[in-house]
Write an enzyme that holds these catalytic residues in place. Structure first.
Site, short mmCIF file in Angstrom:
data_model
loop_
_atom_site.label_atom_id
_atom_site.label_comp_id
_atom_site.label_asym_id
_atom_site.label_seq_id
_atom_site.Cartn_x
_atom_site.Cartn_y
_atom_site.Cartn_z
CE LYS A 1 -1.07 7.22 6.74
NZ LYS A 1 -0.75 6.08 5.69
CG ASP B 1 5.51 3.97 1.90
OD1 ASP B 1 5.41 4.50 3.17
OD2 ASP B 1 4.64 3.83 1.13
CG PHE C 1 -2.01 1.45 1.25
CD1 PHE C 1 -2.99 1.31 0.28
CD2 PHE C 1 -1.48 2.34 1.78
CE1 PHE C 1 -3.75 2.45 0.22
CE2 PHE C 1 -2.26 3.45 1.60
CZ PHE C 1 -3.46 3.64 0.74
C1 LIG Z 1 -0.98 5.94 4.14
C2 LIG Z 1 0.25 5.63 3.57
C3 LIG Z 1 0.56 6.15 2.21
C4 LIG Z 1 -0.43 7.37 1.52
O1 LIG Z 1 -0.35 8.40 2.43
P1 LIG Z 1 -1.49 9.56 2.00
O2 LIG Z 1 -1.00 10.61 2.73
O3 LIG Z 1 -2.80 8.80 2.25
O4 LIG Z 1 -1.40 9.88 0.63
C5 LIG Z 1 1.58 5.64 1.50
N1 LIG Z 1 2.32 4.66 2.05
C6 LIG Z 1 1.88 3.97 3.32
C7 LIG Z 1 2.90 2.97 3.57
C8 LIG Z 1 0.81 4.71 4.00
O5 LIG Z 1 0.69 3.78 5.12
#
Ligand SMILES: *Cc1c(COP(=O)(O)O)cnc(C)c1O
Length: 399
Positions: free
Chosen positions: A254, A225, A140
């Site tokens: 985040k 990520d 994701f």
């Molecule tokens: C939440 C998330 C994203 C995307 O972030 P947004 O601010 O919602 O665009 C990308 N990678 C990971 C691992 C995430 O948990």
């Protein structure tokens, strides 16, 4: 207005791209939130780890208010006096050379894809338009067209094509599969240290170390990520520390703002980030003074208030407590720090009904996929709060 009136407004006027629990929240403080009917809940999602510092952290709020009175947005056409200090502080905190600020997590992912492709052509010598990026099954990384194009979750991509080419998918946790997929045109490998949205999937011990060695061997850029795993969630500042490796590029978002504002960043070594030239990438809001002031304080309180250590200790305590719960519904409990999941057996009838019952007991949790409940409260949770949460979960799981 009461709960039902708010639900009616959302249903009538809003796009139906979410299926939230029917709890309408109006106030938050630390690990607690209150709904419009005055009920109090322990927040066990923490906005998918964007609220690691706890709801409405007073110091972050003060920084936001103070900065909002001074200056909020200049665009990057001019400079601002928060950007440089933010750069220095985030680079020192994460031992990075360079940083590129954006807003959402998905934008940070898009940024990294552009940067790594450019590096592939300019530094590695990949022929024009041939660069490949390897990603993992069940990843994701966000919701843009390019990103959903390499998602293996049918709900994320079916009906949204055509997609951006140049991605290859390998199984998560399988270093040999990564090495076998690498070709001379491979520019980067993009991976989550722990797959969050897939259900808190922890790779086998040694995976990230092996991945680091493979990327070095083949001159492939390793991109972690850490938008969800980073900034204390797993009991370390970055999840890469659990295997004592360093990525070439790291994505954070985040909790970078403690939940006050969308702020994300690409962290890099010099070699990769230096391929970007003026005009090749940007964002109107990226690096704005309000975002920088908020992020500076959000990072500072993580350290100052020992939230990372607390995540490690409370995570161990929470996980041990969950493992004590005897219930025929539970298949497995797993986690690292305060990134915890309880997977139920398929016969349990789905995780969502358990989330409803936990809400009835004052705990807000979110199912991921059919059968997994995630427990990821703000990192400021106390032992007494965890003990209380364990009692509620125990009662619901034994029921
Ligand atoms: C939440 C998330 C994203 C995307 O972030 P947004 O601010 O919602 O665009 C990308 N990678 C990971 C691992 C995430 O948990």
């Amino acid at each position: 207005m009461q709960t039902q009136a708010y639900l009616d407004l959302e249903n009538q006027y809003g796009a139906h791209n979410y299926k939230p629990l029917d709890v309408v929240l109006t106030r938050g403080e630390g690990v607690w939130v209150w709904d419009v009917d005055g009920r109090k809940y322990l927040d066990c999602l923490a906005a998918y780890s964007a609220v690691n510092q706890g709801h409405c952290h007073p110091k972050i709020m003060a920084a936001m208010q103070a900065q909002a009175r001074h200056l909020t947005l200049t665009s990057r056409a001019f400079r601002n006096d928060q950007l440089g200090p933010f750069y220095k502080e985030i680079c020192e905190l994460t031992r990075s050379h360079k940083v590129l600020p954006m807003n959402s997590g998905a934008e940070a992912v898009e940024t990294v894809i552009k940067t790594v492709r450019k590096w592939g052509y300019q530094v590695k010598g990949i022929p024009a338009d041939q660069a490949e990026i390897i990603v993992c099954a069940n990843n994701f990384h966000g919701r843009t067209i390019t990103i959903v194009g390499f998602s293996t979750d049918p709900t994320a991509h079916i009906g949204f094509g055509p997609f951006t080419p140049g991605f290859k998918v390998v199984p998560f946790g399988d270093a040999d599969a990564l090495e076998a997929a690498i070709t001379p045109n491979t520019a980067g490998f993009l991976v989550e240290p722990i797959q969050g949205e897939a259900g808190v999937i922890i790779p086998p011990d040694g995976y990230l170390k092996a991945v680091r060695a493979i990327c070095d061997r083949h001159n492939v850029v390793l991109i972690l990520d850490e938008i969800q795993t980073g900034l204390g969630r797993t009991g370390r500042l970055l999840a890469e520390e659990h295997e004592a490796i360093e990525a070439d590029l790291t994505l954070v978002g985040k909790a970078l703002s403690g939940g006050f504002y969308p702020v994300s960043a690409v962290l890099s070594n010099n070699e990769v980030m230096d391929v970007l030239q003026p005009g090749e990438h940007g964002s109107t809001f990226g690096g704005n003074p309000l975002a920088c002031a908020i992020a500076r304080t959000a990072m500072r309180v993580l350290k100052e208030e020992k939230m990372i250590e607390n995540a490690s200790e409370m995570g161990d305590y929470f996980l041990a407590g969950l493992r004590q719960i005897q219930s025929p519904h539970i298949r497995e409990v797993r986690g690292r720090g305060l990134m915890i999941a309880m997977e139920l057996v398929p016969e349990a009838g789905g995780a969502r009904q358990f989330c409803h019952r936990l809400a009835g007991k004052g705990m807000l949790c979110k199912e991921t996929h059919e059968n997994t409940i995630r427990f990821a409260p703000p990192l400021v949770i106390t032992k007494a709060d965890v003990a209380w949460a364990l009692e509620q979960i125990d009662a619901v799981m034994r029921d």
